[in-house]
Design a protein around this motif. Structure first.
Motif, PDB file in Angstrom:
ATOM      1  N   THR A  40       9.103 -16.399  33.964  1.00 37.41           N
ATOM      2  CA  THR A  40       9.810 -16.620  32.631  1.00 37.41           C
ATOM      3  C   THR A  40       9.114 -16.195  31.472  1.00 37.41           C
ATOM      4  OG1 THR A  40      10.656 -18.778  33.696  1.00 37.41           O
ATOM      5  CG2 THR A  40      10.708 -18.485  31.311  1.00 37.41           C
ATOM      6  N   ARG A  50       6.818 -25.818  20.832  1.00 39.57           N
ATOM      7  CA  ARG A  50       7.095 -24.282  21.230  1.00 39.57           C
ATOM      8  C   ARG A  50       6.480 -23.510  20.507  1.00 39.57           C
ATOM      9  NH1 ARG A  50       9.009 -23.275  26.293  1.00 39.57           N
ATOM     10  NH2 ARG A  50      10.190 -21.590  25.555  1.00 39.57           N
ATOM     11  N   PHE A  81       7.738 -31.891  26.083  1.00 37.49           N
ATOM     12  CA  PHE A  81       8.857 -32.333  26.930  1.00 37.49           C
ATOM     13  C   PHE A  81       8.322 -32.061  28.421  1.00 37.49           C
ATOM     14  CE2 PHE A  81      10.315 -28.416  25.634  1.00 37.49           C
ATOM     15  CZ  PHE A  81      10.414 -27.644  26.754  1.00 37.49           C
ATOM     16  N   GLN A 112       5.060 -19.411  35.025  1.00 37.50           N
ATOM     17  CA  GLN A 112       5.667 -20.014  34.079  1.00 37.50           C
ATOM     18  C   GLN A 112       5.704 -19.516  32.841  1.00 37.50           C
ATOM     19  OE1 GLN A 112       7.106 -22.537  34.836  1.00 37.50           O
ATOM     20  NE2 GLN A 112       6.242 -23.419  36.676  1.00 37.50           N
ATOM     21  N   ILE A 168      17.782 -27.680  25.973  1.00 37.63           N
ATOM     22  CA  ILE A 168      17.557 -28.964  26.262  1.00 37.63           C
ATOM     23  C   ILE A 168      18.419 -29.533  25.259  1.00 37.63           C
ATOM     24  CG2 ILE A 168      16.123 -30.995  26.334  1.00 37.63           C
ATOM     25  CD1 ILE A 168      13.852 -29.086  27.387  1.00 37.63           C
ATOM     26  N   PHE A 209      20.182 -32.078  29.987  1.00 37.75           N
ATOM     27  CA  PHE A 209      19.936 -32.998  28.759  1.00 37.75           C
ATOM     28  C   PHE A 209      18.395 -33.664  28.985  1.00 37.75           C
ATOM     29  CE2 PHE A 209      22.009 -35.937  31.826  1.00 37.75           C
ATOM     30  CZ  PHE A 209      21.133 -36.967  31.903  1.00 37.75           C
ATOM     31  N   ILE A 261      10.540 -32.100  37.349  1.00 35.32           N
ATOM     32  CA  ILE A 261      10.625 -31.593  36.063  1.00 35.32           C
ATOM     33  C   ILE A 261      11.717 -32.559  35.289  1.00 35.32           C
ATOM     34  CG2 ILE A 261      12.667 -30.218  36.500  1.00 35.32           C
ATOM     35  CD1 ILE A 261       9.909 -28.847  34.556  1.00 35.32           C
ATOM     36  N   ARG A 262      12.606 -33.319  35.914  1.00 40.54           N
ATOM     37  CA  ARG A 262      13.352 -34.283  35.196  1.00 40.54           C
ATOM     38  C   ARG A 262      13.246 -35.569  36.325  1.00 40.54           C
ATOM     39  NH1 ARG A 262      15.074 -29.433  33.745  1.00 40.54           N
ATOM     40  NH2 ARG A 262      15.676 -28.881  35.704  1.00 40.54           N
ATOM     41  N   GLN A 318      15.045 -20.084  37.901  1.00 40.02           N
ATOM     42  CA  GLN A 318      15.620 -20.833  38.607  1.00 40.02           C
ATOM     43  C   GLN A 318      16.437 -19.964  39.637  1.00 40.02           C
ATOM     44  OE1 GLN A 318      15.517 -21.506  35.532  1.00 40.02           O
ATOM     45  NE2 GLN A 318      15.240 -23.840  35.386  1.00 40.02           N
ATOM     46  N   ARG A 364       9.528 -37.621  30.604  1.00 39.84           N
ATOM     47  CA  ARG A 364       8.530 -37.644  31.704  1.00 39.84           C
ATOM     48  C   ARG A 364       7.358 -38.219  31.612  1.00 39.84           C
ATOM     49  NH1 ARG A 364      10.849 -38.245  34.747  1.00 39.84           N
ATOM     50  NH2 ARG A 364       9.662 -36.922  36.620  1.00 39.84           N
ATOM     51  N   PRO A 403      13.907 -18.637  27.518  1.00 38.78           N
ATOM     52  CA  PRO A 403      14.256 -19.865  27.112  1.00 38.78           C
ATOM     53  C   PRO A 403      14.132 -20.336  25.745  1.00 38.78           C
ATOM     54  CG  PRO A 403      12.880 -19.952  28.830  1.00 38.78           C
ATOM     55  CD  PRO A 403      12.828 -18.535  28.471  1.00 38.78           C
ATOM     56  N   GLN A 424      15.475 -23.393  24.253  1.00 37.50           N
ATOM     57  CA  GLN A 424      15.316 -24.963  24.453  1.00 37.50           C
ATOM     58  C   GLN A 424      16.144 -25.657  23.206  1.00 37.50           C
ATOM     59  OE1 GLN A 424      13.987 -25.498  27.193  1.00 37.50           O
ATOM     60  NE2 GLN A 424      12.235 -24.244  27.633  1.00 37.50           N
ATOM     61  N   ASP A 462      17.304 -21.305  28.629  1.00 40.96           N
ATOM     62  CA  ASP A 462      17.350 -22.560  28.867  1.00 40.96           C
ATOM     63  C   ASP A 462      17.531 -23.474  27.589  1.00 40.96           C
ATOM     64  OD1 ASP A 462      16.462 -21.930  31.414  1.00 40.96           O
ATOM     65  OD2 ASP A 462      14.471 -22.547  31.347  1.00 40.96           O
ATOM     66  N   SER A 482      15.218 -35.647  29.486  1.00 38.64           N
ATOM     67  CA  SER A 482      14.769 -36.584  30.419  1.00 38.64           C
ATOM     68  C   SER A 482      13.200 -36.649  30.102  1.00 38.64           C
ATOM     69  CB  SER A 482      14.844 -35.957  31.881  1.00 38.64           C
ATOM     70  OG  SER A 482      14.150 -36.805  32.826  1.00 38.64           O
TER      71      SER A 482
HETATM   72  N1  SAH Z   1       8.247 -22.238  32.117  1.00 41.89           N
HETATM   73  C1  SAH Z   1       9.476 -22.161  31.851  1.00 41.89           C
HETATM   74  C2  SAH Z   1      10.331 -23.142  32.690  1.00 41.89           C
HETATM   75  C3  SAH Z   1       9.756 -24.247  32.912  1.00 41.89           C
HETATM   76  S1  SAH Z   1      10.815 -25.679  33.582  1.00 41.89           S
HETATM   77  C4  SAH Z   1       9.748 -21.886  30.321  1.00 41.89           C
HETATM   78  O1  SAH Z   1       8.718 -22.110  29.648  1.00 41.89           O
HETATM   79  O2  SAH Z   1      10.828 -21.484  30.223  1.00 41.89           O
HETATM   80  C5  SAH Z   1      12.542 -25.044  33.388  1.00 41.89           C
HETATM   81  C6  SAH Z   1      13.373 -25.675  32.367  1.00 41.89           C
HETATM   82  O3  SAH Z   1      13.423 -27.034  32.617  1.00 41.89           O
HETATM   83  C7  SAH Z   1      12.727 -25.681  30.958  1.00 41.89           C
HETATM   84  O4  SAH Z   1      12.895 -24.316  30.326  1.00 41.89           O
HETATM   85  C8  SAH Z   1      13.392 -26.603  30.188  1.00 41.89           C
HETATM   86  O5  SAH Z   1      14.633 -26.204  29.471  1.00 41.89           O
HETATM   87  C9  SAH Z   1      13.805 -27.683  31.219  1.00 41.89           C
HETATM   88  N2  SAH Z   1      12.943 -28.814  31.018  1.00 41.89           N
HETATM   89  C10 SAH Z   1      11.618 -28.882  31.130  1.00 41.89           C
HETATM   90  N3  SAH Z   1      11.350 -30.397  30.936  1.00 41.89           N
HETATM   91  C11 SAH Z   1      12.241 -30.906  30.858  1.00 41.89           C
HETATM   92  C12 SAH Z   1      12.500 -32.334  30.587  1.00 41.89           C
HETATM   93  N4  SAH Z   1      11.582 -33.137  30.299  1.00 41.89           N
HETATM   94  N5  SAH Z   1      13.892 -32.657  30.411  1.00 41.89           N
HETATM   95  C13 SAH Z   1      15.059 -31.754  30.223  1.00 41.89           C
HETATM   96  N6  SAH Z   1      14.870 -30.546  30.576  1.00 41.89           N
HETATM   97  C14 SAH Z   1      13.453 -30.101  30.845  1.00 41.89           C
END
Ligand code: SAH
Ligand code: SF4
Ligand code: F3S
Length: 469
Positions: free
Chosen positions: A264, A305, A188, A226, A333, A363, A75-76, A2, A367, A291, A293, A331, A365
């Motif tokens: 990352t 994962r 996710f 990524q 979630i 939180f 992403i969200r 980020q 997709r 991350p 998660q 990161d 989301s």
């Molecule tokens: N490639 C990286 C990050 C990708 S997106 C990795 O693998 O760590 C960045 C972050 O967004 C993710 O690490 C995750 O915590 C968050 N994220 C991704 N999809 C999401 C979703 N559907 N809802 C909430 N958070 C999400």
């Protein structure tokens, strides 16, 4: 990966601009806004380069633009809502300015494809992350009234030969994409669908671009992907297989006076080789974004994962063993499908253990099209997701204050990034371990490395003073 310092369930949003070299040099002006991750911001610089070569110069003023581009994130759900809101605003501008073209680029373009043209009548072109080379043709057709879409994903495209135009950069921190796409299928995540298959970029072009940044005065580079640990490229001359650890080493040697960061890392892929390479080269920063998660093995399995809680904690131990003062961020979630209160508590206990220096917390989301959407019910009520997020955020705030307090009295080398946002009389920068520091300007200038003694702190910032090394 980020861009902003800390994000709590917010899509990072920024506007990236390049100065117009000369008012007369370009027939037309483009305006671009970028959303999402650092890779997307970097893509905007590739897009700018393509547009510059085709007679468009950048403007910071949307009102005078002939072409308005939104480089979007999916992403969200909230990220996409932000774009819809922006498009609404742009609709008003387009009514006033005849001939103005509007393009939606990036991940939302890829996800929605032709549907975007149907749903948003003001949009003239829709271009996915692997199709930016077709922008000039699509623009030409759009000028003739033909709206167009190119969302073809590629197995090869890395834009290796395109030298990005550094948009609105501070001239000190540069970003270089080393790979594109993602082969992991975290259940996710929409990224594998919006960015396609993983591919690594030629290491020679990465080194060339990094050296070029250094020559232009940049003093820190972040290598972007990524999942950087799965970088793999076969040198066409020597047939050497270049791993991520080797790439790091090659970059460290090529620009010894430049700081190197990367993002990352995936806990399943980061190797001891990478850790030893960080230790071996002083200019590779002691900082890893790793991350997690979720702290629950069951939830991690549902998330696909491919590691367990124990595996992750072992990785953190290994990092601390090999790189004793390494900064670690994550990161998280909250409220993923079927997550129980106990499993949420397991995330909290992982945080207690790891004492993260930085965390990006969201939180869940749901997709469309992802594995989780197809397989699991999004059954945690939003208020529960939000309450769990608030707990995670509160714990993280407490921990960063504790972590920062421990820094008082310590000596750190900091790269001067520019004036502090809050006080023009002070500079800001980061420690090797990625901690944010504010300090008096003194005789320093942007791009200097300064030795600071940390004197005080709050939860987000350290305050330092120049001292002898
Ligand atoms: N490639 C990286 C990050 C990708 S997106 C990795 O693998 O760590 C960045 C972050 O967004 C993710 O690490 C995750 O915590 C968050 N994220 C991704 N999809 C999401 C979703 N559907 N809802 C909430 N958070 C999400
Ligand atoms: Fe998404 Fe997982 Fe790939 Fe990261 S590693 S981009 S979270 S699928
Ligand atoms: Fe990045 Fe958002 Fe796409 S995080 S890869 S811009 S979905």
């Amino acid at each position: 990966m980020q861009l902003t310092e800390k994000t709590i369930d917010e899509t990072k949003q920024g506007e990236a601009f390049a100065p117009i070299d000369s008012q007369n040099e370009y027939d037309k002006k483009f305006y671009i806004e970028s959303y999402g991750c650092a890779m997307n911001f970097n893509d905007s610089e590739i897009i700018a380069s393509i547009l510059y070569d085709n007679g468009y110069g950048a403007t910071k003023n949307i009102e005078e633009a002939d072409l308005v581009l939104l480089n979007t994130c999916s992403i969200r759900d909230k990220a996409e809502q932000t774009i819809r809101y922006r498009l609404n605003h742009i609709r008003g501008l387009k009514r006033k300015r005849k001939g103005m073209l509007v393009g939606v680029l990036g991940c939302m373009a890829e996800r929605l494809k032709e549907k975007l043209l149907e749903e948003e009548k003001l949009v003239d072109i829709v271009v996915g992350p692997d199709a930016y080379r077709s922008l000039p043709v699509l623009l030409h057709e759009a000028q003739g009234g033909q709206r167009g879409v190119n969302v073809l994903l590629s197995r090869e495209e890395t834009y290796a030969d395109i030298n990005p135009v550094r948009l609105d950069a501070n001239g000190v921190l540069g970003y270089v994409s080393i790979m594109r796409g993602c082969n992991n299928m975290c259940s996710f995540c929409v990224v594998p669908f919006t960015r396609g298959r993983e591919r690594s970029r030629d290491h020679n072009s990465i080194i060339r671009e990094t050296k070029d940044l250094y020559d232009k005065g940049y003093r820190e580079v972040t290598l972007l992907g990524q999942n950087v640990d799965s970088y793999n490229y076969i040198d066409s001359d020597t047939h050497e297989e270049i791993s991520f650890a080797r790439l790091l080493e090659l970059v460290a040697l090529a620009v010894p006076s430049m700081r190197i960061r990367f993002s990352t890392s995936h806990p399943k892929d980061i190797t001891d080789d990478v850790l030893y390479t960080i230790v071996k080269y002083k200019n590779i920063c002691n900082y890893i974004h790793l991350p997690i998660q979720s702290g629950s093995t069951r939830v991690l399995q549902l998330m696909n994962r491919t590691y367990t809680r124990e595996w992750y904690l072992h990785k953190v131990d290994r990092i601390k063993e090999i790189i004793p003062n390494c900064g670690i961020s994550t990161d998280i979630i909250t409220g993923f499908c079927s997550e129980t209160e106990e499993e949420h508590q397991e995330t909290m206990t992982v945080m207690e253990y790891c004492k993260y220096d930085l965390a990006y917390m969201y939180f869940y989301s749901e997709r469309p099209g992802t594995l989780a959407e197809r397989r699991y019910e999004d059954d945690i009520p939003e208020e529960v997701k939000r309450r769990r997020l608030a707990e995670v955020v509160a714990l993280h705030r407490k921990q960063t204050l504790e972590n920062n307090t421990k820094e008082i009295g310590k000596i750190h080398e900091v790269l001067v990034e520019g004036p502090s946002k809050k006080n023009e009389e002070e500079y800001c920068g980061r420690t090797d371990t990625n901690k944010f520091v504010v300090f008096p300007k003194g005789k320093l200038k942007k791009g200097d490395l300064v030795t600071l003694k940390i004197e005080s702190c709050n939860g987000a910032t350290l305050f330092g003073c120049e001292t002898e090394a």
